[in-house]
Design a protein around this motif. Sequence first.
Motif, mmCIF file in Angstrom:
data_model
loop_
_atom_site.group_PDB
_atom_site.id
_atom_site.type_symbol
_atom_site.label_atom_id
_atom_site.label_comp_id
_atom_site.label_asym_id
_atom_site.label_seq_id
_atom_site.Cartn_x
_atom_site.Cartn_y
_atom_site.Cartn_z
ATOM 1 N N ARG A 3 -0.810 31.203 110.121
ATOM 2 C CA ARG A 3 -0.216 31.753 111.343
ATOM 3 C C ARG A 3 1.285 31.486 111.341
ATOM 4 N NH1 ARG A 3 -2.199 30.786 117.623
ATOM 5 N NH2 ARG A 3 -0.624 32.136 118.593
ATOM 6 N N TYR A 4 2.048 32.490 111.675
ATOM 7 C CA TYR A 4 3.506 32.420 111.645
ATOM 8 C C TYR A 4 4.022 31.354 112.606
ATOM 9 C CZ TYR A 4 8.385 33.938 112.214
ATOM 10 O OH TYR A 4 9.740 33.991 112.280
ATOM 11 N N ASN A 5 4.961 30.533 112.132
ATOM 12 C CA ASN A 5 5.570 29.481 112.941
ATOM 13 C C ASN A 5 7.084 29.623 112.839
ATOM 14 O OD1 ASN A 5 6.659 26.974 113.898
ATOM 15 N ND2 ASN A 5 4.665 26.012 113.587
ATOM 16 N N GLU A 6 7.703 30.121 113.895
ATOM 17 C CA GLU A 6 9.139 30.396 113.870
ATOM 18 C C GLU A 6 9.965 29.126 113.732
ATOM 19 O OE1 GLU A 6 11.988 31.909 117.244
ATOM 20 O OE2 GLU A 6 10.986 33.659 116.329
ATOM 21 N N GLU A 7 9.506 28.045 114.339
ATOM 22 C CA GLU A 7 10.244 26.781 114.242
ATOM 23 C C GLU A 7 10.305 26.295 112.796
ATOM 24 O OE1 GLU A 7 10.121 22.227 116.102
ATOM 25 O OE2 GLU A 7 8.642 23.737 116.710
ATOM 26 N N LYS A 8 9.188 26.388 112.081
ATOM 27 C CA LYS A 8 9.170 26.009 110.675
ATOM 28 C C LYS A 8 10.065 26.911 109.847
ATOM 29 C CE LYS A 8 4.620 23.813 110.209
ATOM 30 N NZ LYS A 8 3.324 23.861 109.494
ATOM 31 N N VAL A 9 10.058 28.200 110.158
ATOM 32 C CA VAL A 9 10.875 29.160 109.410
ATOM 33 C C VAL A 9 12.359 28.831 109.556
ATOM 34 C CG1 VAL A 9 11.612 31.570 109.307
ATOM 35 C CG2 VAL A 9 9.190 31.026 109.523
ATOM 36 N N LEU A 10 12.801 28.562 110.776
ATOM 37 C CA LEU A 10 14.211 28.260 111.007
ATOM 38 C C LEU A 10 14.604 26.938 110.353
ATOM 39 C CD1 LEU A 10 14.602 29.407 114.721
ATOM 40 C CD2 LEU A 10 15.408 30.571 112.671
ATOM 41 N N ASN A 11 13.708 25.960 110.351
ATOM 42 C CA ASN A 11 13.996 24.688 109.663
ATOM 43 C C ASN A 11 14.113 24.900 108.161
ATOM 44 O OD1 ASN A 11 13.979 23.193 112.050
ATOM 45 N ND2 ASN A 11 11.792 22.728 111.909
ATOM 46 N N TRP A 12 13.218 25.713 107.627
ATOM 47 C CA TRP A 12 13.242 26.014 106.186
ATOM 48 C C TRP A 12 14.521 26.747 105.796
ATOM 49 C CZ3 TRP A 12 12.145 31.182 104.148
ATOM 50 C CH2 TRP A 12 12.095 31.224 102.744
ATOM 51 N N LEU A 13 14.917 27.716 106.614
ATOM 52 C CA LEU A 13 16.138 28.474 106.337
ATOM 53 C C LEU A 13 17.382 27.617 106.526
ATOM 54 C CD1 LEU A 13 15.218 31.857 108.095
ATOM 55 C CD2 LEU A 13 15.332 31.428 105.641
ATOM 56 N N ARG A 14 17.360 26.731 107.515
ATOM 57 C CA ARG A 14 18.514 25.855 107.728
ATOM 58 C C ARG A 14 18.719 24.932 106.532
ATOM 59 N NH1 ARG A 14 17.082 23.699 112.187
ATOM 60 N NH2 ARG A 14 16.235 21.762 111.319
ATOM 61 N N GLU A 15 17.655 24.397 105.986
ATOM 62 C CA GLU A 15 17.766 23.535 104.810
ATOM 63 C C GLU A 15 18.334 24.293 103.615
ATOM 64 O OE1 GLU A 15 14.010 21.783 104.005
ATOM 65 O OE2 GLU A 15 13.959 20.593 105.852
ATOM 66 N N LYS A 16 17.921 25.540 103.459
ATOM 67 C CA LYS A 16 18.460 26.350 102.363
ATOM 68 C C LYS A 16 19.949 26.600 102.550
ATOM 69 C CE LYS A 16 14.482 28.768 100.477
ATOM 70 N NZ LYS A 16 14.706 28.197 99.130
ATOM 71 N N CYS A 17 20.374 26.835 103.783
ATOM 72 C CA CYS A 17 21.799 27.065 104.058
ATOM 73 C C CYS A 17 22.614 25.807 103.777
ATOM 74 C CB CYS A 17 21.983 27.503 105.506
ATOM 75 S SG CYS A 17 21.467 29.198 105.849
ATOM 76 N N VAL A 18 22.077 24.639 104.129
ATOM 77 C CA VAL A 18 22.785 23.381 103.896
ATOM 78 C C VAL A 18 22.930 23.119 102.399
ATOM 79 C CG1 VAL A 18 22.660 20.879 104.182
ATOM 80 C CG2 VAL A 18 22.104 22.383 106.106
ATOM 81 N N ILE A 19 21.850 23.352 101.645
ATOM 82 C CA ILE A 19 21.906 23.167 100.187
ATOM 83 C C ILE A 19 22.917 24.125 99.559
ATOM 84 C CG2 ILE A 19 20.591 23.399 98.049
ATOM 85 C CD1 ILE A 19 18.115 22.512 99.623
ATOM 86 N N LEU A 20 22.899 25.383 100.013
ATOM 87 C CA LEU A 20 23.835 26.376 99.483
ATOM 88 C C LEU A 20 25.261 26.045 99.880
ATOM 89 C CD1 LEU A 20 24.260 29.008 97.973
ATOM 90 C CD2 LEU A 20 23.712 30.259 100.069
ATOM 91 N N GLU A 21 25.443 25.526 101.084
ATOM 92 C CA GLU A 21 26.783 25.144 101.539
ATOM 93 C C GLU A 21 27.376 24.056 100.641
ATOM 94 O OE1 GLU A 21 28.817 22.631 105.182
ATOM 95 O OE2 GLU A 21 26.648 22.779 104.944
ATOM 96 N N LYS A 22 26.563 23.072 100.283
ATOM 97 C CA LYS A 22 27.042 21.997 99.415
ATOM 98 C C LYS A 22 27.405 22.528 98.032
ATOM 99 C CE LYS A 22 24.406 18.346 101.723
ATOM 100 N NZ LYS A 22 23.309 17.340 101.595
ATOM 101 N N ALA A 23 26.574 23.446 97.527
ATOM 102 C CA ALA A 23 26.860 24.029 96.213
ATOM 103 C C ALA A 23 28.147 24.839 96.240
ATOM 104 C CB ALA A 23 25.691 24.903 95.773
ATOM 105 N N LEU A 24 28.367 25.590 97.305
ATOM 106 C CA LEU A 24 29.600 26.375 97.435
ATOM 107 C C LEU A 24 30.809 25.462 97.575
ATOM 108 C CD1 LEU A 24 28.346 29.133 99.911
ATOM 109 C CD2 LEU A 24 28.879 29.447 97.498
ATOM 110 N N GLY A 25 30.627 24.352 98.305
ATOM 111 C CA GLY A 25 31.731 23.410 98.476
ATOM 112 C C GLY A 25 32.151 22.775 97.164
#
Length: 280
Positions: free
Chosen positions: A142-164
């Motif tokens: 069953r779809y869980n929007e809170e989990k999705v946003l947490n998962w996407l936020r972690e990906k953005c943070v990892i990508l941000e560090k790599a770009l930095g």
Amino acid sequence: MSSNKYFFIVKDRVTDAAVTEDFLQIVDFRNPATGKPAKYMLREESIELFELNCFSENNRSWFINESVCSNGQIYLPSRIDPLFLVLPYIEKNCSIKSIPLEHVLIDDEFPHTVKLINFVSRGNQLTLIADEKNVGNIRAYRYNEEKVLNWLREKCVILEKALGKSVKSACSSNFIKEEKENSYKQNEMLSYAHGIISDYLSLELSNKLASELGVQEEKSHKRKSTVDVSIQQLKKIKKEESIETTPIKAVAPTKKVSAKSKALAKAASGTKGIASFFKK
């Protein structure tokens, strides 16, 4: 000349003996952001999924050994998380109740979608974006929007560090004297990371992620929703209709007649014009 050859640049070497139809496949999946067809490359033995990026120019070909490949396109496979492709189906079909994955990943327009089951069934990948419910041997999600946003936020943070890191290494190699030019703002890198991740998300989910991260997406890079497109098309039609209609001529304002002009007009009444004397 051969027109059924394609030129790929891949990170791992693939020998001729290992290349079979079962080992390497190029299929169409639904693009998770636009819903349109997109090319992907599968390695089912190693369970790897690649997004195919194509670079194409006119009047270009390749010399491969003793043959010529008239198709001058370059395909660049890049790894992609299969959860991005599965996410739209989970969000659409599993928002209300839990459904087995075999009943979710069914798409008549893209029959290869069912292959994604093998790519997301390993471990607990799906629990990153959905709640799992086990009934005997059946696993439903069953779809869980809170989990999705947490998962996407972690990906953005990892990508941000790599770009930095890439920005810092690029600045250190340029020998720029001013320290301000070598520095970068963390919020800008996070916003840039959000823009990259949003290429695999719907517009609505991208906006929710931006709100979760506290960044503001640039207007020039925002994608238009179907509602905005339909409204703009309607305005365009109305504008064209208004242009095609016959313009109404404005009535010229009446000139004010002076008293002298009125007197001359009265004196001339009853007299014949000079042209009347030449008529028979």
